[in-house]
Design a protein around this motif. Structure first.
Motif, PDB file in Angstrom:
ATOM      1  N   PHE A 298      19.976  54.983  19.689  1.00 16.12           N
ATOM      2  CA  PHE A 298      19.706  54.977  18.252  1.00 16.12           C
ATOM      3  C   PHE A 298      20.173  53.697  17.572  1.00 16.12           C
ATOM      4  O   PHE A 298      19.469  53.119  16.757  1.00 16.12           O
ATOM      5  CB  PHE A 298      20.353  56.190  17.590  1.00 16.12           C
ATOM      6  N   GLU A 299      21.397  53.250  17.892  1.00 17.28           N
ATOM      7  CA  GLU A 299      21.952  52.040  17.283  1.00 17.28           C
ATOM      8  C   GLU A 299      23.114  51.546  18.149  1.00 17.28           C
ATOM      9  O   GLU A 299      23.652  52.298  18.958  1.00 17.28           O
ATOM     10  CB  GLU A 299      22.423  52.306  15.859  1.00 17.28           C
TER      11      GLU A 299
ATOM     12  N   SER B  27      23.875  54.459  23.582  1.00 17.19           N
ATOM     13  CA  SER B  27      23.112  55.020  22.473  1.00 17.19           C
ATOM     14  C   SER B  27      21.682  54.497  22.512  1.00 17.19           C
ATOM     15  O   SER B  27      21.460  53.320  22.813  1.00 17.19           O
ATOM     16  CB  SER B  27      23.748  54.654  21.129  1.00 17.19           C
TER      17      SER B  27
ATOM     18  N   ARG C 155       9.991  60.267  14.348  1.00 19.94           N
ATOM     19  CA  ARG C 155      10.024  59.119  13.438  1.00 19.94           C
ATOM     20  C   ARG C 155       9.006  58.034  13.789  1.00 19.94           C
ATOM     21  O   ARG C 155       9.044  56.938  13.239  1.00 19.94           O
ATOM     22  CB  ARG C 155      11.437  58.504  13.377  1.00 19.94           C
TER      23      ARG C 155
ATOM     24  N   LEU D 249      22.108  60.318  21.157  1.00 24.69           N
ATOM     25  CA  LEU D 249      20.699  60.274  20.782  1.00 24.69           C
ATOM     26  C   LEU D 249      20.499  60.399  19.279  1.00 24.69           C
ATOM     27  O   LEU D 249      19.361  60.528  18.821  1.00 24.69           O
ATOM     28  CB  LEU D 249      19.936  61.405  21.489  1.00 24.69           C
ATOM     29  N   LEU D 250      21.593  60.321  18.503  1.00 28.90           N
ATOM     30  CA  LEU D 250      21.500  60.575  17.067  1.00 28.90           C
ATOM     31  C   LEU D 250      21.985  59.428  16.193  1.00 28.90           C
ATOM     32  O   LEU D 250      21.480  59.214  15.096  1.00 28.90           O
ATOM     33  CB  LEU D 250      22.285  61.848  16.702  1.00 28.90           C
ATOM     34  N   GLY D 251      23.009  58.702  16.628  1.00 31.10           N
ATOM     35  CA  GLY D 251      23.575  57.644  15.813  1.00 31.10           C
ATOM     36  C   GLY D 251      24.422  58.183  14.667  1.00 31.10           C
ATOM     37  O   GLY D 251      24.784  59.364  14.621  1.00 31.10           O
TER      38      GLY D 251
END
Length: 339
Positions: free
Chosen positions: A262-263, A260, A56, A239-241
């Motif tokens: 991610f968020e 996390s 991303r 690692l994904l949220g």
């Protein structure tokens, strides 16, 4: 005091990849000015051998413009913030000298490293592990530093020889990805029992080879279902949220830790778990040459290994990003820049 070699005589570099934000396309510029190092900022001019891509990263300019353009007023986005290469020039008092083989994670506030020459700063750099080639070295910095900081800065593990990890379990979400493979290895070295979330029998075998003792296949059961069957763990690193992070709350024990990248985990806490006492945190990794030097030692001593998903020539950059964005890479996607 570090010596300073001569900046390459040619005024233009042969190739630079630039993401033109207005058109949102990647283009190769056949000739582009060599970046000029600023000694006052601890800048080193580096000849890039290889770079690794991050999931991303091409949407970062739109999501985080203030951060991305803080030191990039021309707003020319060159991707690839992992780096393996050779020092060409070094500022006074640098611990690195021209000719040193280094690797680094450079800050995305500056143009990245998908170009023949780039800038890296003292605090971002470490000597390249002797056991790794240029491609392998490029896979390490972002992923390994992120894993290092997740475990040893945020998750409460006090180091590789922390005796308090005995008997404790850690769940690694997306364990076969770029960061996941390092979390599995470092957690195993630190003495944790590693549970790895995967999505295939192939990845099951893969992460067990890195040190996982148990796996959860998300195609067969959710994390919540697994936790109801197997019981919670002491540390969960997400690692994904999203929904995965929500389910991760069911996997961590009272008094445990949920991290996390991610968020913020608190925003995904299920309504029924409002009273659950969990240390939870979100963080963005900080480039850190000292962390990277510790990782170099582990690599040179054979305690862990770099994981290369695929290697692409510079001109095949579009295929490299397609592989990355497909979401099924095991380890890192690498672009070779120079021989």
């Amino acid at each position: 005091m570090a010596a300073t070699s001569t900046i390459p005589k040619h005024p233009l570099i042969a190739k630079t990849l630039i993401f033109d934000s207005p058109s949102q396309t990647l283009n190769i510029y056949a000739s582009y000015p060599v970046p000029m190092p600023d000694p006052a900022k601890n800048d080193h001019l580096i000849q890039v051998k290889s770079t690794a891509l991050c999931t991303r990263e091409l949407v970062w300019p739109a999501l985080f413009p203030a951060a991305m353009f803080a030191e990039n007023p021309e707003k020319k986005i060159t991707p690839g913030y992992d780096l393996a290469g050779t020092v060409i020039t070094a500022p006074p008092a640098s611990p690195f000298s021209p000719g040193d083989e280094i690797y680094a994670r450079t800050r995305p506030s500056r143009p990245g490293n998908c170009r023949e020459y780039t800038i890296a700063r003292t605090e971002e750099m470490a000597l390249k592990p002797q056991k790794l080639n240029w491609v392998e070295a490029a896979t390490v910095p972002l992923s390994a530093i992120t894993a290092w900081q997740a475990l040893f800065k945020y998750a409460g593990v006090k180091g590789l020889d922390d005796s308090n990890t005995a008997g404790k379990r850690a769940l690694i979400v997306a364990a076969a990805g770029g960061v996941g493979v390092w979390l599995v290895q470092l957690a195993r070295i630190a003495g944790l029992e590693v549970v790895a979330q995967v999505g295939s029998a192939k990845n099951d075998t893969f992460v067990r080879g890195l040190g996982a003792s148990e796996t959860v296949n998300y195609k067969m059961e959710s994390l919540k279902e697994w936790a109801e069957r197997e019981g919670p763990v002491d540390i969960v690193i997400d690692l994904l949220g999203g929904k995965t992070l929500e389910d991760a709350w069911y996997c961590v024990t009272d008094g445990g830790t949920l991290i996390s990248i991610f968020e913020p985990p608190e925003g995904k806490r299920p309504e029924g778990l409002k009273n659950k006492v969990v240390k939870n945190d979100f963080f963005i990794m900080e480039p850190n040459g000292q962390n990277l030097a510790e990782i170099s030692r582990l690599l040179n001593e054979g305690h862990c290994r770099a994981v290369v998903d695929s290697v692409w020539d510079f001109e095949d950059y579009n295929r490299a990003f397609e592989r990355l964005d497909g979401g099924h890479a095991n380890g890192k996607v690498v672009i070779k820049i120079t021989e």
